[in-house]
Scaffold this motif. Structure first.
Motif, PDB file in Angstrom:
ATOM      1  N   ASN A  50       1.129  -1.172   0.224  1.00  0.00           N
ATOM      2  CA  ASN A  50      -0.028   0.215  -0.001  1.00  0.00           C
ATOM      3  C   ASN A  50       1.255   1.181   0.108  1.00  0.00           C
ATOM      4  O   ASN A  50       1.360   0.984   0.378  1.00  0.00           O
ATOM      5  CB  ASN A  50      -0.790  -0.439   0.779  1.00  0.00           C
ATOM      6  N   LEU A  51       0.774   2.369   0.039  1.00  0.00           N
ATOM      7  CA  LEU A  51       1.227   3.908  -0.497  1.00  0.00           C
ATOM      8  C   LEU A  51       1.936   3.995   1.290  1.00  0.00           C
ATOM      9  O   LEU A  51       3.033   4.408   0.768  1.00  0.00           O
ATOM     10  CB  LEU A  51       0.034   5.078  -0.634  1.00  0.00           C
ATOM     11  N   PRO A  52       1.749   3.799   1.773  1.00  0.00           N
ATOM     12  CA  PRO A  52       1.909   4.584   3.194  1.00  0.00           C
ATOM     13  C   PRO A  52       3.152   3.518   3.370  1.00  0.00           C
ATOM     14  O   PRO A  52       4.058   3.611   4.094  1.00  0.00           O
ATOM     15  CB  PRO A  52       0.632   3.852   4.153  1.00  0.00           C
ATOM     16  N   ASN A  53       3.071   2.558   3.277  1.00  0.00           N
ATOM     17  CA  ASN A  53       4.356   1.654   3.489  1.00  0.00           C
ATOM     18  C   ASN A  53       5.060   1.987   1.844  1.00  0.00           C
ATOM     19  O   ASN A  53       6.476   1.734   2.667  1.00  0.00           O
ATOM     20  CB  ASN A  53       3.899  -0.117   3.274  1.00  0.00           C
ATOM     21  N   LEU A  54       4.899   2.018   1.087  1.00  0.00           N
ATOM     22  CA  LEU A  54       5.984   2.367  -0.363  1.00  0.00           C
ATOM     23  C   LEU A  54       6.291   2.960   0.524  1.00  0.00           C
ATOM     24  O   LEU A  54       7.631   3.960  -0.119  1.00  0.00           O
ATOM     25  CB  LEU A  54       5.135   2.399  -1.773  1.00  0.00           C
ATOM     26  N   LEU A  55       5.944   4.557   0.821  1.00  0.00           N
ATOM     27  CA  LEU A  55       6.798   6.009   1.226  1.00  0.00           C
ATOM     28  C   LEU A  55       7.605   5.682   2.429  1.00  0.00           C
ATOM     29  O   LEU A  55       8.607   6.483   2.465  1.00  0.00           O
ATOM     30  CB  LEU A  55       5.363   7.202   1.762  1.00  0.00           C
ATOM     31  N   THR A  56       7.189   5.166   2.736  1.00  0.00           N
ATOM     32  CA  THR A  56       7.608   4.101   4.091  1.00  0.00           C
ATOM     33  C   THR A  56       9.199   3.535   3.930  1.00  0.00           C
ATOM     34  O   THR A  56      10.121   3.826   4.418  1.00  0.00           O
ATOM     35  CB  THR A  56       7.217   3.323   5.427  1.00  0.00           C
ATOM     36  N   LEU A  57       9.324   2.950   2.468  1.00  0.00           N
ATOM     37  CA  LEU A  57      10.203   2.026   1.967  1.00  0.00           C
ATOM     38  C   LEU A  57      11.114   3.649   1.395  1.00  0.00           C
ATOM     39  O   LEU A  57      12.737   2.917   1.280  1.00  0.00           O
ATOM     40  CB  LEU A  57      10.102   0.926   0.797  1.00  0.00           C
ATOM     41  N   SER A  58      10.444   4.687   0.592  1.00  0.00           N
ATOM     42  CA  SER A  58      11.524   5.313  -0.102  1.00  0.00           C
ATOM     43  C   SER A  58      12.041   6.037   0.926  1.00  0.00           C
ATOM     44  O   SER A  58      13.268   7.151   0.894  1.00  0.00           O
ATOM     45  CB  SER A  58      10.441   5.947  -0.837  1.00  0.00           C
ATOM     46  N   ARG A  59      11.625   6.818   2.383  1.00  0.00           N
ATOM     47  CA  ARG A  59      12.442   6.425   3.394  1.00  0.00           C
ATOM     48  C   ARG A  59      13.699   6.114   3.814  1.00  0.00           C
ATOM     49  O   ARG A  59      14.567   6.326   3.955  1.00  0.00           O
ATOM     50  CB  ARG A  59      11.537   6.919   4.660  1.00  0.00           C
ATOM     51  N   LEU A  60      13.382   4.822   3.958  1.00  0.00           N
ATOM     52  CA  LEU A  60      14.637   3.518   3.978  1.00  0.00           C
ATOM     53  C   LEU A  60      15.660   4.111   3.149  1.00  0.00           C
ATOM     54  O   LEU A  60      17.038   3.786   3.240  1.00  0.00           O
ATOM     55  CB  LEU A  60      13.896   2.194   4.233  1.00  0.00           C
ATOM     56  N   VAL A  91       3.655  11.976   7.012  1.00  0.00           N
ATOM     57  CA  VAL A  91       1.960  11.831   6.170  1.00  0.00           C
ATOM     58  C   VAL A  91       2.092   9.988   6.141  1.00  0.00           C
ATOM     59  O   VAL A  91       1.047   9.434   6.248  1.00  0.00           O
ATOM     60  CB  VAL A  91       2.787  12.486   4.487  1.00  0.00           C
ATOM     61  N   ASP A  92       3.040   9.299   5.962  1.00  0.00           N
ATOM     62  CA  ASP A  92       2.860   7.985   5.543  1.00  0.00           C
ATOM     63  C   ASP A  92       1.743   7.394   7.137  1.00  0.00           C
ATOM     64  O   ASP A  92       1.149   6.390   6.764  1.00  0.00           O
ATOM     65  CB  ASP A  92       4.127   7.037   5.855  1.00  0.00           C
ATOM     66  N   GLY A  93       1.838   7.651   9.137  1.00  0.00           N
ATOM     67  CA  GLY A  93       1.549   7.597   9.024  1.00  0.00           C
ATOM     68  C   GLY A  93       0.157   8.206   8.934  1.00  0.00           C
ATOM     69  O   GLY A  93      -1.008   7.082   9.481  1.00  0.00           O
ATOM     70  N   TRP A  94       0.167   8.874   9.229  1.00  0.00           N
ATOM     71  CA  TRP A  94      -1.462   9.807   8.724  1.00  0.00           C
ATOM     72  C   TRP A  94      -2.503   9.653   7.582  1.00  0.00           C
ATOM     73  O   TRP A  94      -3.633   8.856   8.113  1.00  0.00           O
ATOM     74  CB  TRP A  94      -1.731  11.344   8.453  1.00  0.00           C
ATOM     75  N   LEU A  95      -1.902   8.760   6.229  1.00  0.00           N
ATOM     76  CA  LEU A  95      -2.248   7.892   5.504  1.00  0.00           C
ATOM     77  C   LEU A  95      -3.227   6.800   6.440  1.00  0.00           C
ATOM     78  O   LEU A  95      -3.052   6.050   5.563  1.00  0.00           O
ATOM     79  CB  LEU A  95      -0.937   7.500   4.046  1.00  0.00           C
ATOM     80  N   ALA A  96      -1.853   5.844   6.607  1.00  0.00           N
ATOM     81  CA  ALA A  96      -2.064   4.486   6.722  1.00  0.00           C
ATOM     82  C   ALA A  96      -3.409   4.526   7.965  1.00  0.00           C
ATOM     83  O   ALA A  96      -4.350   3.434   7.830  1.00  0.00           O
ATOM     84  CB  ALA A  96      -1.017   3.650   7.858  1.00  0.00           C
ATOM     85  N   ARG A  97      -3.350   5.831   9.110  1.00  0.00           N
ATOM     86  CA  ARG A  97      -4.747   5.663   9.791  1.00  0.00           C
ATOM     87  C   ARG A  97      -6.145   6.091   8.997  1.00  0.00           C
ATOM     88  O   ARG A  97      -7.087   5.183   9.253  1.00  0.00           O
ATOM     89  CB  ARG A  97      -4.271   6.266  10.822  1.00  0.00           C
TER      90      ARG A  97
END
Length: 296
Positions: A50-60, A91-97
């Motif tokens: 999903n998008l939140p996890n994708l943003l997290t991966l990009s931060r990694l 953003v990724d935490g907000w989107l996930a919630r």
């Protein structure tokens, strides 16, 4: 009479066939129930794409790139990528919630991405002399001790069979991390410290702009800020050794979960507690931190 005899004969022949069909039906129902029971007992999987996890991966991925830019004195680009990492962290935490896309895998990868960024930049800045070694020891030591505990938690709580492939399959949830309150504040303060350290060369417009730290007021303010971050880092790491609800181990065996939790907390307490003592000794006995000239 012949017709009656024929009917009796047909009914006698039909009885074994009906019995066979009834027996087959019963066996089919039994097999169906067994299959359904097996399916429901399988370990549930999550949709991690999903998008939140994708943003997290990009931060990694941004973590080593930021360090590369910093090593090559590209301070503006390094600061920009660091800012991107900070924004996506929110953003990724907000989107996930908001989209109800919170996953156990995300609860592990998200702080992992933050820690990767912090570890890589801490090492880079410490090598360049921009932050004191005692503070780098605390930051890196905290993350190292938590990583050791995470390795144990993952293996101990992973549902059988415990194979190498299943260990790295994060669609199979086993334990969930709940960051402590002080850890959240500590992460923010660490990011603020790293960000302000990165921003100094950009603000001053010089590759040696960070030497402005040698100015009395700003240098003293940064020193106090470093002490604050050191204190919250020590408090944050030790909180995982004392708070039982910081990590939730999934499963139904409460006695086993209690033992696994105690062992994980002991790992953090022993390893990080030793590093806190070493950092305090280094800070007290080192006379180089106040006078050391930053390398960039």
């Amino acid at each position: 009479m012949p017709v009656l005899a024929l009917n009796i004969s047909l009914s006698q022949k039909a009885t074994p066939i009906a019995d066979s069909l009834e027996h087959a039906r019963e066996r089919t129902e039994a097999v169906t129930k067994q299959i359904r029971s097996s399916v429901t007992s399988l370990t549930p999987r999550e949709n991690i794409y999903n998008l939140p996890n994708l943003l997290t991966l990009s931060r990694l991925i941004a973590a080593p790139v930021t360090a590369y830019l910093l090593v090559h004195d590209q301070y503006t680009w390094a600061l920009a990528l660091f800012a991107y990492a900070g924004i996506t962290d929110l953003v990724d935490g907000w989107l996930a919630r908001r989209w109800k896309q919170q996953t156990v895998a995300g609860s592990v990868i998200d702080p992992g991405a933050d820690k990767a960024l912090m570890i890589i930049l801490t090492v880079t800045l410490a090598v360049k002399g921009a932050i004191p070694m005692y503070l780098a020891t605390l930051i890196l030591g905290r993350d190292a001790s938590l990583a050791l505990a995470a390795i144990y938690y993952r293996y101990a709580s992973l549902p059988a069979p415990k194979t190498f492939m299943r260990y790295w399959d994060f669609t199979l949830p086993s334990a969930e991390v709940h960051p402590t309150t002080v850890s959240k504040y500590n992460t923010f303060l660490q990011l603020m410290l790293i960000g302000s350290t990165l921003a100094l060369p950009v603000v001053t417009g010089s590759s040696h702009g960070i030497s402005v730290l040698q100015g009395a007021d700003l240098h003293q303010a940064m020193t106090y800020f470093q002490w604050l971050v050191a204190g919250t880092t020590a408090w944050s790491g030790l909180s995982y050794a004392f708070l039982k609800d910081a990590v939730t181990i999934l499963g139904s065996d409460e006695e086993l979960k209690a033992k696994q939790g105690a062992r994980g907390r002991a790992i953090i307490g022993v390893t990080f507690g030793s590093l806190v003592a070493a950092a305090v000794w280094y800070a007290v006995n080192s006379d180089d931190e106040e006078t050391k000239e930053p390398a960039f």
